[in-house]
Design a protein around this motif. Structure first.
Motif, mmCIF file in Angstrom:
data_model
loop_
_atom_site.group_PDB
_atom_site.id
_atom_site.type_symbol
_atom_site.label_atom_id
_atom_site.label_comp_id
_atom_site.label_asym_id
_atom_site.label_seq_id
_atom_site.Cartn_x
_atom_site.Cartn_y
_atom_site.Cartn_z
ATOM 1 N N GLU A 188 4.334 -13.716 -18.851
ATOM 2 C CA GLU A 188 5.260 -14.797 -19.212
ATOM 3 C C GLU A 188 5.221 -15.991 -18.816
ATOM 4 O OE1 GLU A 188 9.012 -12.734 -18.958
ATOM 5 O OE2 GLU A 188 8.784 -11.931 -20.997
ATOM 6 N N GLN A 207 4.942 -8.011 -16.655
ATOM 7 C CA GLN A 207 5.504 -8.874 -17.685
ATOM 8 C C GLN A 207 5.869 -10.414 -17.311
ATOM 9 O OE1 GLN A 207 8.839 -6.970 -20.171
ATOM 10 N NE2 GLN A 207 9.372 -9.090 -20.700
ATOM 11 N N LYS A 227 4.469 -14.180 -24.793
ATOM 12 C CA LYS A 227 5.817 -13.670 -24.870
ATOM 13 C C LYS A 227 5.635 -11.943 -25.063
ATOM 14 C CE LYS A 227 9.939 -14.065 -27.925
ATOM 15 N NZ LYS A 227 10.473 -14.568 -29.087
ATOM 16 N N LYS A 276 2.568 -18.018 -20.606
ATOM 17 C CA LYS A 276 3.265 -18.435 -21.737
ATOM 18 C C LYS A 276 3.067 -17.313 -23.041
ATOM 19 C CE LYS A 276 4.517 -22.515 -20.237
ATOM 20 N NZ LYS A 276 5.471 -22.420 -19.051
ATOM 21 N N VAL A 313 8.043 -8.560 -25.731
ATOM 22 C CA VAL A 313 9.224 -7.832 -26.206
ATOM 23 C C VAL A 313 9.101 -6.519 -26.193
ATOM 24 C CG1 VAL A 313 11.009 -7.806 -27.872
ATOM 25 C CG2 VAL A 313 10.003 -10.024 -27.466
#
Length: 128
Positions: free
Chosen positions: A101, A97, A106, A104, A108
């Motif tokens: 990230e 992750q 994302k 860039k 969740v």
């Protein structure tokens, strides 16, 4: 005492290992072409290399890519739903992750946001 394998069996085993090695190399070559900030799926790579039903083998290739040179961006390969199912093969598991990230992307709940927009399809991008 363990019985030695027959020459025929040894030859089959060697052939399987050679095919696996070539398959992994093909998978790694495709993965190296995924642009930063984009992702693809195990199945998309399997389809591109001509083994549509081998998504799990692509996963094994990604799992074994840690020490391969040149580097393979295994963090950019996820499941067909955009989930980070391979994260447990990173050390620590949060690294997958973090790498996404950093580009860039994302994430969740271990799922890529806007997966469809970020999806890089090798068949489309590289042509079949």
């Amino acid at each position: 005492m363990k019985k030695a394998a027959s020459p025929k069996k040894e030859k089959e085993h060697l052939k399987d290992n050679i095919n696996k090695h070539n398959f992994f190399d093909d998978v790694w070559d495709v993965a190296r072409q995924i642009p930063k900030g984009r992702v693809t799926s195990y199945g998309a790579i399997a389809n591109y290399v001509g083994t549509k039903l081998s998504a799990r083998m692509v996963g094994w290739a990604m799992n074994g890519a840690g020490s391969v040179k040149p580097k393979v961006p295994a963090h950019r390969v996820v499941n067909r739903n955009g989930m980070l199912t391979g994260k447990h093969h990173f050390n620590p598991p949060e690294l997958m992750q973090q790498l996404l990230e950093k580009e860039k992307i994302k994430v969740v709940n271990d799922t890529i946001i806007d997966f469809d927009k970020l999806f890089w399809g090798p068949a489309k991008e590289l042509g079949i």
